[in-house]
Design a protein around this motif. Structure first.
Motif, PDB file in Angstrom:
ATOM      1  N   PHE A  23      59.537 121.570   5.489  1.00 54.10           N
ATOM      2  CA  PHE A  23      59.829 122.711   4.630  1.00 54.10           C
ATOM      3  C   PHE A  23      58.568 123.225   3.939  1.00 54.10           C
ATOM      4  O   PHE A  23      58.373 124.430   3.772  1.00 54.10           O
ATOM      5  CB  PHE A  23      60.894 122.330   3.593  1.00 54.10           C
ATOM      6  N   THR A  24      57.692 122.310   3.521  1.00 53.20           N
ATOM      7  CA  THR A  24      56.446 122.731   2.872  1.00 53.20           C
ATOM      8  C   THR A  24      55.548 123.495   3.835  1.00 53.20           C
ATOM      9  O   THR A  24      54.986 124.536   3.499  1.00 53.20           O
ATOM     10  CB  THR A  24      55.698 121.508   2.324  1.00 53.20           C
ATOM     11  N   GLY A  27      57.197 126.892   4.645  1.00 55.43           N
ATOM     12  CA  GLY A  27      57.091 127.775   3.483  1.00 55.43           C
ATOM     13  C   GLY A  27      55.685 128.293   3.273  1.00 55.43           C
ATOM     14  O   GLY A  27      55.477 129.468   2.952  1.00 55.43           O
ATOM     15  N   ALA A  31      54.566 132.212   3.428  1.00 52.20           N
ATOM     16  CA  ALA A  31      53.876 132.819   2.289  1.00 52.20           C
ATOM     17  C   ALA A  31      52.553 133.438   2.710  1.00 52.20           C
ATOM     18  O   ALA A  31      52.186 134.541   2.270  1.00 52.20           O
ATOM     19  CB  ALA A  31      53.661 131.773   1.193  1.00 52.20           C
TER      20      ALA A  31
END
Length: 283
Positions: A23-24, A27, A31
């Motif tokens: 997820f990091t 994400g 971004a």
């Protein structure tokens, strides 16, 4: 059943950490992509053009190189130097030896000293480099409102975007948008960093008359001079691609032999099974 507890917890922690990492990473990538899409910039990045020499096996258009040299000589040479290019470099690329000698003799080169120790002027030779429009940088800046015109010998390698940048810069002059004020002697070009450039629009339709009869439209003139500058920065362009084709042919033959040798010599070793039988101590 008691020992199963720590094992289940350890697997759960690993799954949680793996999920957090995924997820990091996703994400962060999203971004970054959003930041690149909404980033505001005063510089317009040149789109890539489909040049005749862009392909892996495509050579430079030598007729275009010849026309581009004519554009440089009649338009660009008034302000920009090409101090790393000699007339002999044109022989066999865009001009014959006789034509290159004729172009060289049109310029006067300082030589000497002579028998009495004086410097003198003589017609150019094939070994001479292209003449400079100004004696030094101070003279160049004084004649161009304080701006020093860059040398064009390696300009396509020295600018981000290469020939795409040069082409769009030559064709990108326009009126400044509202709120942009230019000083005297400056012009607006969205492809130039900052937008304000000290060089006036250098080309327009029919600025030159090509020797081969090609219509000298603004886009054609820009294309030809960009091709010439690409060759000037990378004169080994065509030879490099020829060597690449020969290397690919050699590698393809070596690959076939290597695959056969691998199957012949290593297939037995790769598929064998080694079994260790411990020695049993005799009683």
């Amino acid at each position: 059943m008691a020992p199963l507890g720590p094992i289940v917890m350890s697997a759960g922690k690993k799954a949680a950490l793996a999920s957090l990492g995924v997820f990091t990473g996703v994400g962060g990538a999203i971004a970054y992509q959003l930041d690149q899409e909404v980033k505001a910039d005063m510089v317009l990045h040149p789109p890539h053009l489909n040049w005749s020499h862009s392909g892996w096996f495509d050579s430079l258009d030598h007729a275009s190189i010849r026309r581009g040299y004519q554009v440089y000589k009649q338009v660009c040479a008034a302000c920009h130097s090409m101090r790393f290019l000699a007339y002999r470099n044109l022989v066999g690329v865009s001009h014959t030896e006789a034509e290159a000698k004729e172009h060289a003799e049109e310029s006067q080169v300082q030589d000497g000293p002579n028998d009495v120790g004086d410097m003198f002027m003589r017609p150019g030779k094939l070994s001479d480099y292209f003449p400079k429009p100004f004696a030094n940088d101070a003279a160049a800046a004084a004649a161009n409102n304080g701006a020093i015109p860059p040398d064009l010998s390696f300009i396509t390698l020295a600018r981000h975007g290469g020939e795409d940048y040069i082409y769009h810069l030559l064709n990108g002059y326009c009126d400044p948008p509202a709120g942009i004020e230019l000083r005297e002697g400056q012009y607006f070009n969205p492809y130039y960093p900052g937008g304000a450039i000290g060089m006036a629009p250098p080309i327009y339709n029919e600025i030159v008359e090509y020797d081969d009869g090609t219509p000298a439209t603004q886009s054609q003139v820009a294309k030809d001079v960009c091709t010439f500058l690409t060759w000037a920065a990378s004169p080994e362009h065509d030879m490099r691609k020829k060597i690449a084709v020969k290397c690919l042919l050699m590698y393809s033959m070596l690959l076939a032999g290597s695959y056969y040798l691998k199957r012949h010599k290593w297939s037995v070793i790769k598929s064998r099974k080694i079994v260790y039988t411990p020695r049993v101590a005799s009683s």
